[in-house]
Design an enzyme around this catalytic site. Structure first.
Site, PDB file in Angstrom:
ATOM      1  N   VAL A   1      46.547  36.075  53.594  1.00  0.00           N
ATOM      2  CA  VAL A   1      45.856  35.069  52.791  1.00  0.00           C
ATOM      3  C   VAL A   1      44.354  35.377  52.742  1.00  0.00           C
ATOM      4  CG1 VAL A   1      45.291  32.606  52.578  1.00  0.00           C
ATOM      5  CG2 VAL A   1      47.593  33.299  53.280  1.00  0.00           C
ATOM      6  N   CYS A   2      43.803  35.856  53.841  1.00  0.00           N
ATOM      7  CA  CYS A   2      42.357  36.105  53.944  1.00  0.00           C
ATOM      8  C   CYS A   2      41.811  36.992  52.821  1.00  0.00           C
ATOM      9  CB  CYS A   2      42.008  36.689  55.310  1.00  0.00           C
ATOM     10  SG  CYS A   2      42.462  35.608  56.690  1.00  0.00           S
ATOM     11  N   PRO A   3      42.434  38.133  52.513  1.00  0.00           N
ATOM     12  CA  PRO A   3      41.853  38.955  51.456  1.00  0.00           C
ATOM     13  C   PRO A   3      41.896  38.285  50.085  1.00  0.00           C
ATOM     14  CG  PRO A   3      43.916  39.932  52.224  1.00  0.00           C
ATOM     15  CD  PRO A   3      43.579  38.805  53.158  1.00  0.00           C
TER      16      PRO A   3
ATOM     17  N   LEU B   1      38.835  35.937  50.160  1.00  0.00           N
ATOM     18  CA  LEU B   1      37.577  36.684  50.125  1.00  0.00           C
ATOM     19  C   LEU B   1      37.358  37.354  48.767  1.00  0.00           C
ATOM     20  CD1 LEU B   1      37.668  38.124  53.739  1.00  0.00           C
ATOM     21  CD2 LEU B   1      36.079  36.409  52.857  1.00  0.00           C
TER      22      LEU B   1
END
EC number: 1.11.1.26
Length: 187
Positions: A46-48, A51
């Site tokens: 989920v993080c990328p 970002l």
């Protein structure tokens, strides 16, 4: 106790930014609006997506005089490796802060106890270094940069217009409210 309307605590760290390692501290967040976006870890799922979304909106934040900082408990070296290998993360032009000693995550009360990872949290900080907005979601719930942009605009508006508030779904240019006895029961 909530961190809303409290000053940020002192910190010093190293970030990967525009191909270099730079020093970042709490002093860098003062004198302008800032967004500090915590995420659990580099090289995840989920993080990328979050970002990349933030990177796609970065120019809009910059036009509002807002600097963006992403923070995870990974090192600045890991941030560089991720930036150099991921097309999504390669778009990032804002500082990627390494918090391997967990001090920033602890200061913002976003550290997962016993895990060494930060929760998915976003903080909007005013030019005085005071936290004006906090959003925290669970591991699997990604955030939206366009919604964050709307909230930053609302925070900036009410800071510039004391006595007014922004109602739900307020967008720039729409009517605000001036709380008073006359409004009680009429909304």
């Amino acid at each position: 106790m909530s961190l809303i309307n409290t000053p940020i605590k002192p910190f010093k760290a190293t970030a990967f930014h525009n191909g270099k390692f730079i020093d970042v501290s709490d002093a860098d967040l003062k004198g302008k609006w800032s967004v500090v976006m915590f995420y659990p870890a580099d090289f995840t799922f989920v993080c990328p997506t979050e970002l990349e979304d933030l990177a796609d909106h970065y120019e809009q934040f910059q036009k509002l005089g807002v600097e963006v900082y992403s923070v995870s408990t990974d090192t600045h070296f890991s941030h560089k490796a991720w930036h150099d290998t991921s097309p999504a993360i390669g778009k990032i032009k804002f500082p990627m802060i390494g918090d391997q000693n967990l001090s920033i995550s602890t200061n913002f009360e976003i550290l997962r106890e016993g895990q060494g990872l930060a929760d998915r949290g976003t903080f909007v900080i005013d030019p005085d270094g005071v936290i004006q907005l906090i959003e925290i979601t669970s591991e699997g719930v990604g955030r939206s940069a366009s919604e964050l942009l709307r909230k930053v605009k609302a925070a900036q508006y009410i800071a510039a217009h004391p006595g007014e508030v922004c109602p739900a779904k307020w967008t720039e240019g729409e009517k605000t409210l001036a709380p008073s006895l006359d409004l009680v029961g009429k909304i």
